[in-house]
Design an enzyme around this catalytic site. Sequence first.
Site, mmCIF file in Angstrom:
data_model
loop_
_atom_site.group_PDB
_atom_site.id
_atom_site.type_symbol
_atom_site.label_atom_id
_atom_site.label_comp_id
_atom_site.label_asym_id
_atom_site.label_seq_id
_atom_site.Cartn_x
_atom_site.Cartn_y
_atom_site.Cartn_z
ATOM 1 N N SER A 17 93.572 1.296 -12.021
ATOM 2 C CA SER A 17 92.569 2.261 -12.496
ATOM 3 C C SER A 17 91.147 1.808 -12.151
ATOM 4 O O SER A 17 90.278 2.653 -11.874
ATOM 5 C CB SER A 17 92.715 2.526 -13.994
ATOM 6 N N ILE A 96 96.331 -16.324 -9.523
ATOM 7 C CA ILE A 96 95.166 -17.217 -9.477
ATOM 8 C C ILE A 96 94.977 -17.648 -8.029
ATOM 9 O O ILE A 96 95.937 -18.063 -7.364
ATOM 10 C CB ILE A 96 95.390 -18.415 -10.409
ATOM 11 N N HIS A 113 86.845 -8.757 -16.041
ATOM 12 C CA HIS A 113 87.619 -9.407 -17.104
ATOM 13 C C HIS A 113 87.386 -8.648 -18.407
ATOM 14 O O HIS A 113 86.241 -8.333 -18.747
ATOM 15 C CB HIS A 113 87.164 -10.864 -17.239
ATOM 16 N N ASP A 149 87.750 -17.493 -14.682
ATOM 17 C CA ASP A 149 86.903 -16.627 -15.513
ATOM 18 C C ASP A 149 85.561 -17.272 -15.878
ATOM 19 O O ASP A 149 85.041 -17.069 -16.980
ATOM 20 C CB ASP A 149 87.652 -16.215 -16.805
HETATM 21 C C1 GRF Z 1 91.833 -4.425 -16.551
HETATM 22 O O1 GRF Z 1 91.784 -4.387 -17.930
HETATM 23 C C2 GRF Z 1 91.045 -5.598 -16.023
HETATM 24 O O2 GRF Z 1 89.942 -5.906 -16.811
HETATM 25 C C3 GRF Z 1 92.057 -6.711 -16.090
HETATM 26 O O3 GRF Z 1 93.276 -6.125 -15.739
HETATM 27 C C4 GRF Z 1 93.248 -4.736 -16.048
HETATM 28 C C5 GRF Z 1 93.562 -4.016 -14.782
HETATM 29 O O4 GRF Z 1 93.709 -2.632 -14.970
HETATM 30 N N1 GRF Z 1 91.632 -7.788 -15.230
HETATM 31 P P1 GRF Z 1 93.775 -1.655 -13.714
HETATM 32 O O5 GRF Z 1 94.941 -2.135 -12.840
HETATM 33 O O6 GRF Z 1 92.473 -1.709 -12.998
HETATM 34 O O7 GRF Z 1 94.068 -0.310 -14.296
#
Ligand code: GRF
Length: 196
Positions: A17, A96, A113, A149
């Site tokens: 997304s 990672i 993040h 992170d």
């Molecule tokens: C998001 O919440 C992002 O912050 C985390 O993983 C999730 C990925 O969601 N790192 P999407 O695949 O972008 O919908």
Amino acid sequence: MVVQRLKLAVFISGRGSNMRSILEASRLRDFPAEISLVLSNRPDAPGLLIAQEAGIAAEMVDHTQYASRADFEAEISRRLADYEIDLIILAGFLRILTASFVEQWPRKIINIHPSLLPDYKGTNTHQRALDDGRSEAGCTVHYVIPELDSGEIIVQKRVPILPDDTAESLAARVLVEEHKIYPEAIRHIAGALIKS
Ligand code: GRF
């Protein structure tokens, strides 16, 4: 002026997304970047289909097929070499990256993040914030350095935690903001790079 529009490689592992939010932003005429490649480490990532339907190069490098992280990343590097990539966008990429890979792309890899870094590095961020009785959560876009992170923060957005929140309801509210700040962070970086 170095480049007109940054060429992005977006790394995903799942839903995609955030990748979609960047794709939608890139359709705006004034957006200073375009997605040249979407790369997934998982064959079943729904985000790969989103990219294919949008006519974007979508490639899959299945990490389970490589004996080591170094071999996996060597294959990723081979794929990237075909696209003259300016910036790597980690968007729900659940591998990672080694220091060796990250150091080949100094200030050229960014990540989103789902917490207010430096709080809640790692996984399970929303549940941990709820367990600690926090009143605020949020999301952060940051540069990627070898330490997880921990790179310099580019954009951050705060989101209130409501009394009835569950990890799921909070994640959904934070995700709405993720979709705004990731394109914003790319604009910010592109602005600086294109001027230099
Ligand atoms: C998001 O919440 C992002 O912050 C985390 O993983 C999730 C990925 O969601 N790192 P999407 O695949 O972008 O919908």
